[in-house]
Structures are given as C-alpha cells and as structure tokens.
Scaffold this active site. Structure first.
Site, PDB file in Angstrom:
ATOM      1  N   ILE A  60      52.635  74.938  -6.442  1.00 47.71           N
ATOM      2  CA  ILE A  60      51.376  74.460  -6.876  1.00 47.71           C
ATOM      3  C   ILE A  60      51.655  73.951  -8.430  1.00 47.71           C
ATOM      4  CG2 ILE A  60      51.043  76.880  -7.646  1.00 47.71           C
ATOM      5  CD1 ILE A  60      48.100  76.221  -7.296  1.00 47.71           C
ATOM      6  N   SER A  61      51.279  72.619  -8.406  1.00 52.31           N
ATOM      7  CA  SER A  61      51.316  72.014  -9.597  1.00 52.31           C
ATOM      8  C   SER A  61      50.847  72.597 -11.024  1.00 52.31           C
ATOM      9  CB  SER A  61      50.920  70.549  -9.617  1.00 52.31           C
ATOM     10  OG  SER A  61      51.910  69.918  -8.633  1.00 52.31           O
TER      11      SER A  61
END
Length: 213
Positions: A60-61
């Site tokens: 997840i960025s």
C-alpha cells in the site's frame, strides 16, 4: 490506533508538508481511513507516511505519494477513472470521492476480493473492481477521462494510452523495476501526447497476466 481527530490532523499536516495542497484531494483523504486497508502486524503504522506490505507481495503506497498522484491526476466530479493496480483498494477509495465512476483492475484475485469487501463496508457504490491484466487496460469501459497506474512500466503502456480520452490525463511511474523510477503525467491532445516528469518514485513492476493467488 484509530483515525481520530488527532490522527487526522497529523495525517493532513504530513500530506501538506509533502506538497499535497489541493483541497479536494485533502478532503477525500481525510474521509478515507487508511487503517481499513492495512492488516496484520502493520495496523499500528497505518497513519504513518510510509508504504506498507499487503498480501500477494504487494504494498500500500505511502499516503503522500497517493496524494501527489491524485493531485496530478486533476480529477473532476464528471470523470470516469481507470486505476491499474487495485492493491489494498486505498487509492481507489480516495478516487471515489473525487470522480463520477472508478474502475480498478488488479491481477491478484485475493486482493480484488478483499478490496471489494472494504468498498462494500464503506458504501463506495461508484467503485468497480476487476481481476484482469491491467497492462491491457479495460477496453469494454474505454475511453477514460483519467488513468492512474500504481505499478511501474518501462514505458507508458500503449493499450492504456489508447484508452485515454482526448483531453484526458494519465499518471504512471516509468522506469526499470530495480532502479529509481520517474512519475510521469501524460496528457492526450488532438495532436498526440504531452509528457511531464513529476518526481522520483519506487513502485512494484507492472506485470502482464493474472496472478496465481
């Protein structure tokens, strides 16, 4: 840890400090609890400005990158958006507060299943998630006003460029997967495509085909 008033304030301060200044983007990110998209041992880091591991070897960025990419996309309330690389679903959830319709494509069935569950729990009825080869786009729903790619390609993928409406914008990381990549903003014009370099980033590679998990 919960996304309470204190956590929200610190979260938004960090976003602004890293260049996310668009009010609509900040409002959308304030509404989406990143903690709903982080599982396991990393839940206590959900509001830190850092990428975190998720299932299927993906990430997840970090929130500031999500914010900067969303800001560069310049989504309007009328737009139909395609996201390549659903991952946890966090980016699509942010886009859902900005666009008319969001289509998100992921090669890992497990990630699509988990993201759909969270979308349903959050009541995000304008997001549709598919298991598909994102490198080929989503021809059945094209053209798109905006396309966001959350995995790195060696060049902006031709099928995605073809699915971008004239006047549309695509944001995509470009570069070799084992080196620094450049975030590119592509604008389709009547004459072709204009390219703008935004910043250095690091993303997982954009892969062809469907994952086994």
């Amino acid at each position: 840890m919960s996304f309470d008033a204190g956590a929200r304030m610190q979260f938004l301060f960090t976003l602004r400090s890293n260049g996310v200044t668009d009010k609509r983007v900040l409002d959308a990110m304030e509404k989406v609890d990143r903690g709903r998209f982080v599982r396991g041992t990393f839940t206590d880091r959900a509001y830190d400005d850092m990428p975190l591991p998720i299932a299927c070897g993906q990430t997840i960025s970090q929130p500031s990158i999500v914010g900067l990419m969303t800001q560069a996309l310049a989504v309007t309330p009328r737009d139909k958006v395609l996201e390549i690389g659903t991952g946890s679903g966090y980016q699509a959830a942010v886009l859902s507060y900005l666009a008319r319709r969001v289509y998100t494509v992921e090669r890992h069935r497990r990630l699509v299943s988990e993201a759909r569950k969270v979308f349903d729990e959050l009541g995000l009825s304008n997001v549709t998630a598919f298991t598909a080869d994102g490198s080929r786009g989503l021809a059945d729903q094209a053209p798109f006003d905006r396309i966001l790619v959350t995995a790195a390609a060696e060049d902006p993928p031709g099928p995605l460029l073809a699915e971008l409406r004239v006047g549309g914008i695509m944001v995509v990381p470009v570069g070799q997967s084992d080196s620094v990549q450049t975030l590119i903003k592509v604008t389709r014009t009547e004459r072709g495509f204009d390219y703008d370099d935004l910043r250095s980033v690091r993303f997982v590679p954009l892969l062809e085909g469907i994952g086994r998990d």
